[in-house]
Design a protein around this motif. Structure first.
Motif, mmCIF file in Angstrom:
data_model
loop_
_atom_site.group_PDB
_atom_site.id
_atom_site.type_symbol
_atom_site.label_atom_id
_atom_site.label_comp_id
_atom_site.label_asym_id
_atom_site.label_seq_id
_atom_site.Cartn_x
_atom_site.Cartn_y
_atom_site.Cartn_z
ATOM 1 N N MET A 114 0.751 6.871 -6.563
ATOM 2 C CA MET A 114 -0.409 7.750 -6.748
ATOM 3 C C MET A 114 -0.079 9.204 -6.463
ATOM 4 S SD MET A 114 -3.723 5.756 -5.182
ATOM 5 C CE MET A 114 -3.114 4.376 -4.245
ATOM 6 N N ALA A 135 -5.947 0.891 -2.000
ATOM 7 C CA ALA A 135 -4.664 1.186 -2.639
ATOM 8 C C ALA A 135 -4.238 0.024 -3.521
ATOM 9 C CB ALA A 135 -3.601 1.472 -1.578
ATOM 10 N N ALA A 156 2.121 1.852 -3.320
ATOM 11 C CA ALA A 156 1.007 2.256 -4.180
ATOM 12 C C ALA A 156 0.688 3.737 -3.984
ATOM 13 C CB ALA A 156 -0.225 1.404 -3.881
ATOM 14 N N PHE A 157 0.659 4.197 -2.723
ATOM 15 C CA PHE A 157 0.381 5.612 -2.484
ATOM 16 C C PHE A 157 1.522 6.495 -2.979
ATOM 17 C CE2 PHE A 157 -2.698 4.041 0.806
ATOM 18 C CZ PHE A 157 -3.820 4.614 0.229
ATOM 19 N N ARG A 201 -4.624 9.738 2.513
ATOM 20 C CA ARG A 201 -4.722 8.580 1.635
ATOM 21 C C ARG A 201 -6.097 8.478 0.987
ATOM 22 N NH1 ARG A 201 -1.013 8.277 5.276
ATOM 23 N NH2 ARG A 201 0.906 7.047 4.932
ATOM 24 N N LEU A 226 -6.853 8.380 -3.092
ATOM 25 C CA LEU A 226 -7.731 7.400 -3.721
ATOM 26 C C LEU A 226 -8.830 8.093 -4.520
ATOM 27 C CD1 LEU A 226 -8.086 4.853 -0.781
ATOM 28 C CD2 LEU A 226 -6.837 4.479 -2.924
ATOM 29 N N ASP A 228 -6.093 0.509 2.680
ATOM 30 C CA ASP A 228 -5.001 -0.243 2.065
ATOM 31 C C ASP A 228 -5.524 -1.170 0.966
ATOM 32 O OD1 ASP A 228 -3.137 1.003 3.624
ATOM 33 O OD2 ASP A 228 -2.736 -0.718 4.927
ATOM 34 N N PRO A 266 0.793 -1.235 0.000
ATOM 35 C CA PRO A 266 0.000 0.000 0.000
ATOM 36 C C PRO A 266 0.824 1.282 0.000
ATOM 37 C CG PRO A 266 -0.996 -1.604 1.459
ATOM 38 C CD PRO A 266 0.315 -2.188 1.030
ATOM 39 N N GLU A 267 1.883 1.345 0.803
ATOM 40 C CA GLU A 267 2.642 2.597 0.851
ATOM 41 C C GLU A 267 3.371 2.863 -0.456
ATOM 42 O OE1 GLU A 267 2.607 5.102 3.324
ATOM 43 O OE2 GLU A 267 0.848 3.867 3.710
ATOM 44 N N THR A 295 -3.691 -0.288 -7.724
ATOM 45 C CA THR A 295 -2.531 -0.928 -8.344
ATOM 46 C C THR A 295 -2.976 -1.953 -9.377
ATOM 47 O OG1 THR A 295 -1.137 -0.586 -6.402
ATOM 48 C CG2 THR A 295 -0.502 -2.350 -7.914
#
Length: 257
Positions: free
Chosen positions: A166, A224, A162-163, A190, A194, A221, A159-160, A228
């Motif tokens: 983003m 996220a 992915a962020f 976050r 999203l 998460d 997740p991190e 992805t």
């Protein structure tokens, strides 16, 4: 359905939670569905199985690991700034299998650490946080070894990372938690990311989290991860390393974002 008559592609994101998985299903546009799954295998058994699923769980277990874990962990940590501690070092396959053996937890942990030291350079034990992920790592590993047709459809993400992707490939400056408690400004950041990527936000609240027996950060998460999955399907995802390494069973050793 799309107005041109072609079916809309289905994406899934999975984040582990106590007793199962939080699933985010998204059509890439206006429809988001959140659910709790007891197992990952069930996601691929029906007619609504996703085209691409991204999961916050290590896939691909090498026979040996170097300093700071597998290649994916070593590559993504420097990208995350203050968030890099969220990326655990995953040990070699022998350590994971030893930790999944029979016996009480302290015995299995000692066995996992012994196997990890024997298969790492320099020798390194297993972090307790990573050890507690072993049942889920083993679940995903067994599924992919049993279902080679899922190769390319079920991919490892984080997740991190992915962020980070983003956020214009910039690390986030706010954590999700502080002293193991939810940190609302970090969760709101976050959620905004999203939303900027088109994910509907109306289900991302504490009420839905409680109904699913999870934390709001688990829902965020999972979303996220589903972003992805869409990035992979659209050919926009990054891969660390690129090309992916492979373990002895041919499973990819890479984080996508």
């Amino acid at each position: 359905m799309r107005t041109d008559g072609a079916p809309r592609r289905r994406f899934a994101g999975l984040d582990g939670c106590r007793g199962g998985w939080i699933l985010a299903q998204w059509d890439g546009a206006g429809q988001l569905h959140l659910a709790r799954l007891p197992s990952v295998a069930g996601l691929f058994e029906g007619p609504d199985a996703p085209d691409i699923a991204a999961i916050d769980m290590p896939i691909g277990l090498p026979d040996r690991v170097g300093p700071r874990g597998r290649a994916p962990e070593r590559l993504v940590r420097p990208l995350l700034g203050l968030r890099q501690s969220s990326v655990f070092s995953v040990p070699a396959r022998a350590a994971v299998m030893a930790g999944l053996g029979d016996g009480p937890e302290p015995q299995r942990y000692r066995a996992a650490c012994a196997a990890a030291r024997a298969t790492s350079d320099p020798p390194r034990a297993v972090a307790k946080q990573c050890f507690h992920l072993f049942p889920k790592i083993g679940e995903v590993d067994a599924l992919l070894r049993r279902r080679p047709d899922l190769s390319g459809r079920l991919l490892e993400c984080h997740p991190e990372v992915a962020f980070w992707a983003m956020n214009g490939q910039q690390p986030l400056d706010l954590p999700k938690k502080v002293k193991n408690r939810p940190f609302p400004p970090g969760l709101d950041l976050r959620r905004r990311l999203l939303g900027a990527w088109g994910v509907p936000l109306d289900l991302l609240d504490e009420q839905n989290a409680r109904a699913l027996g999870a934390g709001l950060d688990d829902l965020i998460d999972a979303c996220a991860c589903v972003v992805t999955a869409k990035r992979v399907a659209c050919g926009k995802a990054l891969c660390f390393p690129d090309p992916a390494e492979r373990d002895a069973f041919g499973l990819p050793i890479a984080i996508v974002a």
